[in-house]
Write a protein that holds these residues in place. Sequence first.
Motif, PDB file in Angstrom:
ATOM      1  N   LYS A 204       0.842  -1.203   0.000  1.00  0.00           N
ATOM      2  CA  LYS A 204       0.000   0.000   0.000  1.00  0.00           C
ATOM      3  C   LYS A 204       0.880   1.257   0.000  1.00  0.00           C
ATOM      4  O   LYS A 204       0.577   2.242  -0.701  1.00  0.00           O
ATOM      5  CB  LYS A 204      -0.930  -0.014   1.214  1.00  0.00           C
ATOM      6  N   LYS A 205       1.970   1.229   0.768  1.00  0.00           N
ATOM      7  CA  LYS A 205       2.886   2.373   0.789  1.00  0.00           C
ATOM      8  C   LYS A 205       3.558   2.560  -0.567  1.00  0.00           C
ATOM      9  O   LYS A 205       3.745   3.693  -1.030  1.00  0.00           O
ATOM     10  CB  LYS A 205       3.953   2.168   1.879  1.00  0.00           C
ATOM     11  N   ALA A 206       3.919   1.453  -1.204  1.00  0.00           N
ATOM     12  CA  ALA A 206       4.525   1.531  -2.535  1.00  0.00           C
ATOM     13  C   ALA A 206       3.559   2.166  -3.528  1.00  0.00           C
ATOM     14  O   ALA A 206       3.953   3.013  -4.345  1.00  0.00           O
ATOM     15  CB  ALA A 206       4.932   0.138  -3.007  1.00  0.00           C
ATOM     16  N   LEU A 207       2.283   1.778  -3.447  1.00  0.00           N
ATOM     17  CA  LEU A 207       1.286   2.296  -4.383  1.00  0.00           C
ATOM     18  C   LEU A 207       0.931   3.750  -4.088  1.00  0.00           C
ATOM     19  O   LEU A 207       0.558   4.501  -5.009  1.00  0.00           O
ATOM     20  CB  LEU A 207       0.028   1.433  -4.331  1.00  0.00           C
ATOM     21  N   ALA A 208       1.054   4.172  -2.850  1.00  0.00           N
ATOM     22  CA  ALA A 208       0.785   5.570  -2.507  1.00  0.00           C
ATOM     23  C   ALA A 208       1.795   6.488  -3.187  1.00  0.00           C
ATOM     24  O   ALA A 208       1.478   7.629  -3.548  1.00  0.00           O
ATOM     25  CB  ALA A 208       0.835   5.760  -0.995  1.00  0.00           C
ATOM     26  N   ILE A 209       3.012   5.996  -3.363  1.00  0.00           N
ATOM     27  CA  ILE A 209       4.052   6.779  -4.037  1.00  0.00           C
ATOM     28  C   ILE A 209       3.939   6.647  -5.541  1.00  0.00           C
ATOM     29  O   ILE A 209       4.066   7.622  -6.285  1.00  0.00           O
ATOM     30  CB  ILE A 209       5.452   6.330  -3.556  1.00  0.00           C
ATOM     31  N   ASN A 210       3.695   5.427  -6.009  1.00  0.00           N
ATOM     32  CA  ASN A 210       3.581   5.174  -7.455  1.00  0.00           C
ATOM     33  C   ASN A 210       2.440   4.206  -7.726  1.00  0.00           C
ATOM     34  O   ASN A 210       2.632   2.980  -7.656  1.00  0.00           O
ATOM     35  CB  ASN A 210       4.898   4.615  -8.000  1.00  0.00           C
TER      36      ASN A 210
END
Length: 226
Positions: A204-210
């Motif tokens: 989820k953190k990865a997707l929040a950035i990209n």
Amino acid sequence: MKIRALALLLILILTSCTSQKNSKEFITATSGRYLFNANEVLEIYFDEDIMLAKWRGNDAIELLKVNDSSFYMKALNERMLFVGNPKMHIELAAKTKHDGILYHFKKMEEGTKTPNEYFKEKEYDKALAGFLSIQKADSLNPNIRERRINSWGYEYRRKQEFDAATEVFKINIALYPRSSNVYDSMGDTYLSKKDTINAVIYYKKALAINPENRNANKAYQRLTAE
């Protein structure tokens, strides 16, 4: 190759004219660990008055004495000058290949370690602090490249040393908090540990950035659909 052979021949001629005996004071002053680069050590020690080096996993590399303060290391093809002022350090003798750059290896204080050494001894907080210190001094230092550290983490993951892999990715996250990839890698590691709760958090953190991170998106969708 001819230039290197001639240089070695000249050094051999010089060494033949130099006393090979080193004083006790010189041995004491020069023995120790030198910071070869921000995360690598060159260790100098003596065996029966012969100067030896440990470097990149190789023990007992003999150094040829050129004069009272300089020695030739064949493994590097460099003449190393031992300088006592202001503090003991090694300088590489100037040559065309250096393009005017002065290479300087400072002697490490007793008990200090490189970030990698702290990591190997599982002193993870000190390892992290060491990597952050490298970044602060030189943000382009090759020892802290995101891809390089990520590859290091995946090496542990392939060996199923998941706790070590997690610690490596913690370092990469601290160094590159705005990179989607580092969180994605941490998610992959938690997934390998079958810790789906933390895997989801990091995807989820990865997707929040990209949001276009395909690996993170695919894994996140699969885990949250279950």
